[in-house]
Design an enzyme around this catalytic site. Structure first.
Site, short mmCIF file in Angstrom:
data_model
loop_
_atom_site.label_atom_id
_atom_site.label_comp_id
_atom_site.label_asym_id
_atom_site.label_seq_id
_atom_site.Cartn_x
_atom_site.Cartn_y
_atom_site.Cartn_z
N ALA A 190 0.98 -1.15 -0.12
CA ALA A 190 -0.10 0.06 0.03
C ALA A 190 0.80 1.26 0.00
CB ALA A 190 -0.89 -0.07 1.19
N PRO A 191 0.35 2.40 -0.59
CA PRO A 191 0.95 3.66 -0.43
C PRO A 191 0.88 4.48 0.60
CG PRO A 191 -1.23 3.77 -1.78
CD PRO A 191 -1.11 2.45 -1.14
N TRP A 192 1.34 5.65 0.80
CA TRP A 192 1.22 6.56 1.99
C TRP A 192 0.29 7.44 1.93
CZ3 TRP A 192 2.08 11.20 0.03
CH2 TRP A 192 2.70 11.41 -0.95
N SER A 251 7.41 3.88 -11.05
CA SER A 251 8.49 3.25 -11.07
C SER A 251 8.64 2.02 -9.78
CB SER A 251 9.86 4.03 -10.52
OG SER A 251 9.51 4.70 -9.24
N THR A 252 7.72 2.17 -8.84
CA THR A 252 7.65 1.03 -7.94
C THR A 252 7.01 -0.11 -8.72
OG1 THR A 252 7.46 2.33 -6.24
CG2 THR A 252 6.19 0.30 -5.94
N GLU A 308 -1.76 -0.29 -9.64
CA GLU A 308 -2.31 0.83 -9.88
C GLU A 308 -1.25 1.80 -9.56
OE1 GLU A 308 -3.31 4.09 -8.92
OE2 GLU A 308 -5.09 4.03 -7.74
N GLU A 357 2.87 13.46 -13.02
CA GLU A 357 2.23 13.58 -11.78
C GLU A 357 3.10 14.20 -10.77
OE1 GLU A 357 -0.35 10.35 -9.50
OE2 GLU A 357 1.73 9.65 -9.84
N CYS A 381 -4.04 10.09 -6.77
CA CYS A 381 -3.91 9.74 -8.38
C CYS A 381 -4.77 10.27 -9.14
CB CYS A 381 -3.69 8.43 -8.52
SG CYS A 381 -2.26 7.60 -7.47
N LYS A 425 1.82 -4.81 3.57
CA LYS A 425 3.10 -4.08 3.81
C LYS A 425 2.38 -2.63 3.71
CE LYS A 425 6.25 -2.24 1.58
NZ LYS A 425 6.74 -0.86 2.36
N SER A 468 3.93 4.31 -7.30
CA SER A 468 4.62 5.30 -8.33
C SER A 468 4.76 4.04 -9.49
CB SER A 468 5.75 5.55 -7.85
OG SER A 468 6.70 4.79 -7.71
#
Length: 475
Positions: A146-148, A227-228, A246, A378, A280, A172, A225
């Site tokens: 998951a993102p922040w 890149s991730t 995503e 972005e 996003c 995570k 992101s």
């Protein structure tokens, strides 16, 4: 549980490393979380695999009851969770309580109901003397990363369908924002059998990479992101692991002359700067038809000036800080590049705010070039560009001229124009006369460099399950 007292509840080992968690509004350390080392990650994977042998055999009503209990727990602890989320992310607490927690609770309740109604079972004779059956089965162990920007909401979007489908999970959170999911540790242990939900903590480049590369993980879902996502995809390719990505967006907003300009202005004010633009789907790339451009921009400048930036715990605050000093510097670099190129007029903002905290002024840039970085990339901050267009065709060309394809919106009172435009927009979602409006019953996902796969709705269950064919010879 107070935020300041949150600690990782595993035993402290010699040479244990910790994540120091910072409040972006004050720059103060508000907690620490023990980093999962490779052996702990592998143990979590093994535990999830062991638990899967029984969890996959649970009935839909058993899984539904567990998800419903979790929804109730979150609802009952909404104020504690909102306080944690606000301090950890810098989100205004009133928006967490009003906009996010109710949606999170409803997400678990929705999947609690829908997992009992997945009628994806059929039968038929397609070869003489043979009956074919199709049944839906879980994938196995799934890794959820998951993102922040929406720690608890993205946890819900991933956990709910994965568990409803009968998978066991390893979750995570971002190393920047682990506190709200950590708060739920006891609830997970009380509601779900051991090993069904496993939490691991640490940097994505280390812990996330271990999950993506593991032969014992059958699927990895990532929100983050580009890149991730690309790195996760590279690691997952080593064993042809299923993936759901995503990866961001650059949402265009098309405002035609016949639109309700006041409504469009209010929508951009809200959805362009909600969560300090760290979204996003933020309304960050606005195209306004020439006849309304001056009126729209004048009203938008006044509207954005009215936004209250400040302490996230103040119930009147509308915009909080960015997540980190690093993110604030990234945002500012885009603005400085714009200044140096002289391509657009910075009508508002474009500078740091406050002596303490990672605050950045809500920023409006008018009349950029389509090729400019502030239009194409972005930024993930409180920055909105506004540009004029002449014709319907011009608007669609500009909107689609982007490597992302997640969300978009069209503003017009002409239903024919709205439908024709939506049909030509190359985005996973096109809102008409609204923006940043979600419901758990409808799918969310993109195309192009926004990734693939769906969150929310019954479609997301397809991400975490497989259609299995069984054939029976009876003659």
């Amino acid at each position: 549980m107070a935020v300041d007292n949150i600690q990782h509840e595993t035993s402290i080992k010699k040479n244990q490393r910790f994540l120091s968690i910072t409040n972006p509004a004050t720059e103060e350390v508000i907690g620490r979380v023990a980093i999962s080392d490779p052996s702990e990650v592998n143990t979590a994977i093994k535990r999830a695999n062991l638990a899967f042998t029984k969890w996959r055999l649970t009935t839909p009503i058993e899984r539904a009851n567990a998800l419903s209990k979790l929804a109730t727990y979150i609802d009952q602890h909404s104020r504690e969770l909102a306080g944690i989320e606000s301090r950890n992310t810098g989100k205004p607490i009133k928006l967490v309580l009003k906009e996010e927690i109710p949606s999170i609770v409803d997400c678990f309740r929705y999947f609690s109901g829908i997992c009992r109604n997945t009628m994806d079972v059929s039968s038929g004779d397609y070869i003489k003397g043979h009956t074919s059956l199709i049944r839906r089965e879980p994938l196995g162990v799934v890794a959820l990363i998951a993102p922040w920007n929406y720690p608890l909401m993205m946890a819900a979007w991933k956990l709910a369908p994965a568990l409803a489908a009968g998978n066991t999970v390893i979750f995570k959170p971002s190393e920047l924002t682990p506190l709200s999911i950590q708060y739920l540790t006891d609830a997970f242990s009380e509601i779900f059998p051991a090993g069904v939900i496993n939490l691991v903590y640490g940097e994505g480049s280390i812990v996330g990479s271990l999950l993506a590369a593991s032969d014992m993980v059958q699927h990895v879902s990532v929100t983050g992101s580009f890149s991730t996502g690309r790195e996760v995809l590279r690691l997952a390719a080593s064993n042809v692991k299923a993936t759901h990505l995503e990866l961001g967006g650059k949402a265009p907003v098309i405002v035609f002359d016949d639109a309700d300009i006041d409504q469009a202005v209010e929508a951009v004010k809200f959805s362009g700067f909600y969560n300090t633009g760290q979204d996003c789907t933020a309304a960050c790339r606005v195209y306004v038809q020439s006849g309304s451009f001056e009126t729209f921009t004048t009203k938008l400048i006044d509207a954005v000036k009215s936004l209250k930036v400040g302490d996230p715990l103040d119930p009147t605050t509308e915009v909080g800080p960015l997540i980190s000093a690093h993110q604030r510097q990234n945002v500012h670099a885009f603005i400085e590049n714009c200044r140096q190129s002289n391509s657009g007029k910075i009508a508002l903002g474009g500078h740091f705010l406050n002596d303490k905290g990672f605050y950045y002024a809500p920023t409006l840039i008018l009349g950029c070039r389509q090729s400019d970085a502030v239009v194409q990339e972005e930024i993930f901050g409180p920055v909105v560009t506004v540009m004029p267009f002449s014709s319907f065709e011009d608007a669609l060309t500009l909107a689609n001229d982007c490597r992302y394809g997640l969300a978009s919106s069209i503003w017009t009172n002409d239903i024919r124009k709205a439908i024709a435009g939506a049909n030509q927009m190359r985005f996973g979602c096109t809102w008409i006369n609204t923006h940043l409006t979600f419901c758990n019953e409808m799918p969310h996902g993109g195309l192009n460099q926004s990734g693939y796969g769906k969150d929310l709705s019954s479609y997301s269950l397809d991400e975490y399950s497989i259609a299995k064919h069984i054939m029976i010879k009876y003659e």
